[in-house]
Design a protein around this motif. Structure first.
Motif, PDB file in Angstrom:
ATOM      1  N   ASP A 110      14.636  -6.319  11.214  1.00 57.00           N
ATOM      2  CA  ASP A 110      15.899  -6.412  10.858  1.00 57.00           C
ATOM      3  C   ASP A 110      16.776  -5.633  11.705  1.00 57.00           C
ATOM      4  O   ASP A 110      16.214  -4.811  12.381  1.00 57.00           O
ATOM      5  CB  ASP A 110      16.168  -5.967   9.479  1.00 57.00           C
ATOM      6  N   SER A 111      18.165  -5.886  11.932  1.00 56.55           N
ATOM      7  CA  SER A 111      19.039  -5.194  12.807  1.00 56.55           C
ATOM      8  C   SER A 111      20.521  -4.829  12.029  1.00 56.55           C
ATOM      9  O   SER A 111      20.635  -5.445  10.951  1.00 56.55           O
ATOM     10  CB  SER A 111      19.342  -6.109  14.166  1.00 56.55           C
ATOM     11  N   ILE A 112      21.321  -4.120  12.898  1.00 55.55           N
ATOM     12  CA  ILE A 112      22.294  -3.800  12.433  1.00 55.55           C
ATOM     13  C   ILE A 112      23.190  -5.158  12.594  1.00 55.55           C
ATOM     14  O   ILE A 112      23.311  -5.672  14.040  1.00 55.55           O
ATOM     15  CB  ILE A 112      23.122  -2.568  13.199  1.00 55.55           C
ATOM     16  N   GLY A 113      23.993  -5.499  11.840  1.00 53.65           N
ATOM     17  CA  GLY A 113      25.128  -6.750  12.058  1.00 53.65           C
ATOM     18  C   GLY A 113      26.445  -6.476  12.215  1.00 53.65           C
ATOM     19  O   GLY A 113      26.815  -5.319  12.058  1.00 53.65           O
ATOM     20  N   VAL A 114      27.233  -7.216  12.965  1.00 51.61           N
ATOM     21  CA  VAL A 114      28.663  -7.000  13.051  1.00 51.61           C
ATOM     22  C   VAL A 114      29.570  -7.929  12.246  1.00 51.61           C
ATOM     23  O   VAL A 114      29.236  -9.220  12.406  1.00 51.61           O
ATOM     24  CB  VAL A 114      28.972  -7.383  14.558  1.00 51.61           C
ATOM     25  N   PHE A 115      29.881  -7.380  11.154  1.00 53.38           N
ATOM     26  CA  PHE A 115      30.837  -8.368  10.251  1.00 53.38           C
ATOM     27  C   PHE A 115      32.254  -7.846  10.241  1.00 53.38           C
ATOM     28  O   PHE A 115      32.324  -6.580   9.825  1.00 53.38           O
ATOM     29  CB  PHE A 115      30.122  -8.309   8.872  1.00 53.38           C
ATOM     30  N   ASN A 116      33.295  -8.676  10.170  1.00 49.17           N
ATOM     31  CA  ASN A 116      34.593  -8.202  10.079  1.00 49.17           C
ATOM     32  C   ASN A 116      34.790  -8.207   8.663  1.00 49.17           C
ATOM     33  O   ASN A 116      35.414  -9.268   7.957  1.00 49.17           O
ATOM     34  CB  ASN A 116      35.630  -9.183  10.918  1.00 49.17           C
ATOM     35  N   THR A 117      34.361  -7.280   7.607  1.00 47.79           N
ATOM     36  CA  THR A 117      34.522  -7.284   6.415  1.00 47.79           C
ATOM     37  C   THR A 117      35.253  -6.651   5.604  1.00 47.79           C
ATOM     38  O   THR A 117      35.585  -6.596   4.517  1.00 47.79           O
ATOM     39  CB  THR A 117      32.989  -7.235   5.774  1.00 47.79           C
ATOM     40  N   SER A 118      36.121  -5.828   6.496  1.00 49.95           N
ATOM     41  CA  SER A 118      37.044  -4.971   5.694  1.00 49.95           C
ATOM     42  C   SER A 118      38.210  -5.398   4.818  1.00 49.95           C
ATOM     43  O   SER A 118      38.551  -4.900   3.779  1.00 49.95           O
ATOM     44  CB  SER A 118      37.912  -3.869   6.882  1.00 49.95           C
ATOM     45  N   ASN A 126      26.499  -0.424   9.882  1.00 47.67           N
ATOM     46  CA  ASN A 126      27.036  -0.533  11.469  1.00 47.67           C
ATOM     47  C   ASN A 126      27.925   1.074  11.711  1.00 47.67           C
ATOM     48  O   ASN A 126      28.871   1.133  10.570  1.00 47.67           O
ATOM     49  CB  ASN A 126      27.790  -1.435  11.714  1.00 47.67           C
ATOM     50  N   PRO A 127      27.339   1.975  12.347  1.00 48.73           N
ATOM     51  CA  PRO A 127      28.259   2.925  12.539  1.00 48.73           C
ATOM     52  C   PRO A 127      29.934   3.040  12.883  1.00 48.73           C
ATOM     53  O   PRO A 127      30.865   3.537  12.581  1.00 48.73           O
ATOM     54  CB  PRO A 127      27.568   4.073  13.547  1.00 48.73           C
ATOM     55  N   ALA A 128      30.083   1.550  13.372  1.00 45.45           N
ATOM     56  CA  ALA A 128      31.590   1.336  13.842  1.00 45.45           C
ATOM     57  C   ALA A 128      32.349   1.252  12.328  1.00 45.45           C
ATOM     58  O   ALA A 128      33.405   1.135  12.819  1.00 45.45           O
ATOM     59  CB  ALA A 128      31.585   0.165  14.647  1.00 45.45           C
ATOM     60  N   VAL A 141      36.342   2.749   8.706  1.00 44.49           N
ATOM     61  CA  VAL A 141      36.726   1.796   7.810  1.00 44.49           C
ATOM     62  C   VAL A 141      36.369   2.441   6.377  1.00 44.49           C
ATOM     63  O   VAL A 141      37.296   2.310   5.512  1.00 44.49           O
ATOM     64  CB  VAL A 141      35.994   0.647   7.891  1.00 44.49           C
ATOM     65  N   ILE A 142      35.267   2.783   6.028  1.00 46.85           N
ATOM     66  CA  ILE A 142      34.595   3.194   4.778  1.00 46.85           C
ATOM     67  C   ILE A 142      35.415   4.596   4.517  1.00 46.85           C
ATOM     68  O   ILE A 142      35.968   4.856   3.223  1.00 46.85           O
ATOM     69  CB  ILE A 142      33.026   3.582   4.587  1.00 46.85           C
ATOM     70  N   GLY A 143      35.605   5.579   5.360  1.00 43.74           N
ATOM     71  CA  GLY A 143      36.202   6.642   5.184  1.00 43.74           C
ATOM     72  C   GLY A 143      37.585   6.643   4.724  1.00 43.74           C
ATOM     73  O   GLY A 143      38.284   7.326   3.699  1.00 43.74           O
ATOM     74  N   THR A 144      38.371   5.591   5.324  1.00 43.70           N
ATOM     75  CA  THR A 144      39.730   5.367   4.804  1.00 43.70           C
ATOM     76  C   THR A 144      39.889   4.288   3.591  1.00 43.70           C
ATOM     77  O   THR A 144      40.596   4.467   2.917  1.00 43.70           O
ATOM     78  CB  THR A 144      40.619   4.782   5.786  1.00 43.70           C
ATOM     79  N   MET A 145      38.857   3.525   3.541  1.00 43.74           N
ATOM     80  CA  MET A 145      38.735   2.671   2.286  1.00 43.74           C
ATOM     81  C   MET A 145      38.686   3.407   0.877  1.00 43.74           C
ATOM     82  O   MET A 145      39.260   2.941  -0.291  1.00 43.74           O
ATOM     83  CB  MET A 145      37.867   1.491   2.397  1.00 43.74           C
ATOM     84  N   ILE A 146      37.963   4.360   0.823  1.00 42.11           N
ATOM     85  CA  ILE A 146      37.415   5.104  -0.394  1.00 42.11           C
ATOM     86  C   ILE A 146      38.576   5.785  -0.804  1.00 42.11           C
ATOM     87  O   ILE A 146      38.982   5.726  -2.049  1.00 42.11           O
ATOM     88  CB  ILE A 146      36.446   5.832  -0.177  1.00 42.11           C
ATOM     89  N   GLY A 147      39.554   6.184  -0.088  1.00 42.93           N
ATOM     90  CA  GLY A 147      40.852   6.852  -0.353  1.00 42.93           C
ATOM     91  C   GLY A 147      41.884   5.912  -1.056  1.00 42.93           C
ATOM     92  O   GLY A 147      42.733   6.272  -1.856  1.00 42.93           O
TER      93      GLY A 147
END
Length: 468
Positions: free
Chosen positions: A319-327, A352-354, A358-364
């Protein structure tokens, strides 16, 4: 030069040492997401060898061995002995330097078996024999490992059709560690394969005693099982998804899509996305009604090696890290629930660490009192479950949210030897905070508050957040 993995391992300042040894170190473990087999806990399983407990099912180690040129027969093969497999792992371990496996493996040897020696071809036989001799005693069973690591609560990962019979056995046995189920309904929305979906729905119908012929019947059956899980102490759901789904749909569309796939017809991509979107909402609303926490692990592309998948099946290290534009879909999904006042406590884990920021701002966007940290940025997961990944996750959360309200670490593991990952995390946490104090970026006068913050992230926040 410091000794390898001494008492102050990963602690690079006096403040970091103080925080770890006086606060973090002695906290019990709440492992609120793992993949342990409840049957092994119920049976107080005795392991046949260090190879079984260490290498059986551990795809992290399997990937490293393959990369080191080890033949598959010495990794997952049936014809090789436990000793031969262990010997190949011992040959690999020196080549894992700077990979977290080098740290984890030696931490596990030290904390579980009291072995301080470095594993290598020279020490392999000695360590193999010493571990196996201890595993043969009554003090080295599945339950004893959990007690040795001061585990207070674990939450396993369970399908809605699971009988939870082993959880019941554990609860009735008087075992002091609380073992709770977690609702993982991925198969109930896996409509990519019509035949597999139909087979799963039939199992769900049997175990729930609900005759299923419509979408509403499916929801009723799932609610039946959701209630049963709640009666068994369940506090969390978990969803393994590639990306978030938030397509617009109507009830009529979802009913028609269910009828189509249940009749054996394959769905279009648009229909699959609509159905998954509807199911995520159904699950979220059920969790909200009970005050559960919902977890979303997203961003993996799985089973990339077709030949090995056909040979070994899933969860074997391909398995691998995927790149998804899911924001946008994530925001739409959370907002849909929040607008209806049906957004429960939520933990988001990105692979994906990228996506950290996204998550850091989404949770707020969706925090709401009186729950502190209602929407959580989950700890570094899978490929990010290592020193660099943990530091990046905590630094991002610190900058964009409140690290002090973080619910901390989990193992996400199938192994009874993975609990030192909590120690690893706590040491890294204390070093991050200690470094800031040493630099004058945090006040040394507030060391006791910082110590309490360490306690909270290590233990208290998760206990409060999950109502344990």
């Amino acid at each position: 030069m410091r000794n390898f993995m001494d008492d102050d391992f990963l602690l690079y300042s006096d403040t970091a040492k103080y925080l770890y040894h006086n606060f973090a170190k002695h906290n019990p473990i709440i492992d609120y997401h793992c993949h342990l087999e409840p049957k092994k806990i119920a049976d107080d399983y005795k392991f046949s060898s260090i190879t079984e407990i260490w290498l059986g099912g551990d795809h992290y180690k399997w990937r490293a061995m393959r990369t080191n040129g080890v033949d598959e027969e010495y990794i997952t093969g049936k014809s090789t002995s436990d000793w031969e497999k262990f010997e190949k792992w011992a040959e690999t371990i020196p080549y894992t330097m700077r990979n977290p496996l080098y740290h984890w493996s030696h931490l596990e040897l030290k904390t579980a078996f009291g072995i301080d020696k470095l594993l290598s071809p020279k020490t392999a036989r000695e360590i193999f024999d010493e571990c196996n001799a201890k595993l043969a005693t009554p003090d080295y069973t599945a339950r004893k490992f959990m007690e040795r690591y001061n585990v207070e609560t674990v939450c396993t990962t369970d399908d809605p059709v699971d009988t939870l019979e082993y959880h019941k056995t554990i609860a009735e046995s008087g075992f002091k560690v609380k073992v709770l189920p977690t609702w993982r309904p991925d198969k109930a929305m896996a409509v990519e394969n019509a035949a597999n979906f139909r087979s799963y729905v039939e199992k769900l119908s049997t175990v729930s005693s609900v005759s299923i012929s419509t979408f509403n019947d499916l929801v009723d059956a799932l609610k039946n099982r959701h209630d049963f899980f709640a009666s068994m102490g369940c506090r969390l759901s978990d969803h393994g998804i590639e990306e978030f789904y938030a397509e617009d749909y109507t009830d009529a569309e979802i009913n028609a899509i269910f009828n189509k796939v249940y009749s054996g017809k394959e769905l279009t991509n648009e229909e699959i996305l609509k159905f998954k979107s509807a199911m995520l909402v159904v699950f979220a609303e059920m969790d909200n009604e009970k005050g559960w926490t919902q977890q979303f692990h997203y961003g993996a592309i799985r089973n990339n090696n077709t030949r090995m998948f056909e040979k070994l099946g899933p969860d074997t290290g391909f398995d691998s890290i995927g790149v998804f534009n899911t924001s946008k879909a994530m925001a739409k999904f959370l907002d849909r629930l929040n607008s209806a006042d049906k957004l429960t406590k939520t933990i988001l884990y990105n692979l994906n660490p990228a996506d950290n920021e996204v998550i850091g701002t989404m949770i707020g966007n969706f925090q709401q009192g009186p729950v502190a940290g209602k929407i959580q940025f989950g700890s570094g997961w899978w490929f990010l479950d290592q020193k660099d990944g943990m530091q990046k996750q905590m630094n991002c959360l610190s900058v964009l949210g409140l690290l002090s309200r973080f619910v901390g670490m989990l193992t996400d593991s199938r192994s009874f030897l993975s609990y030192p990952r909590h120690e690893y995390f706590r040491r890294i946490l204390c070093n991050l905070i200690g470094e800031d104090v040493e630099k004058g970026e945090l006040p040394a006068s507030e060391i006791e508050f910082l110590g309490q913050m360490v306690n909270d992230i290590s233990y208290n926040n998760a206990k409060r957040y999950l109502n344990l």
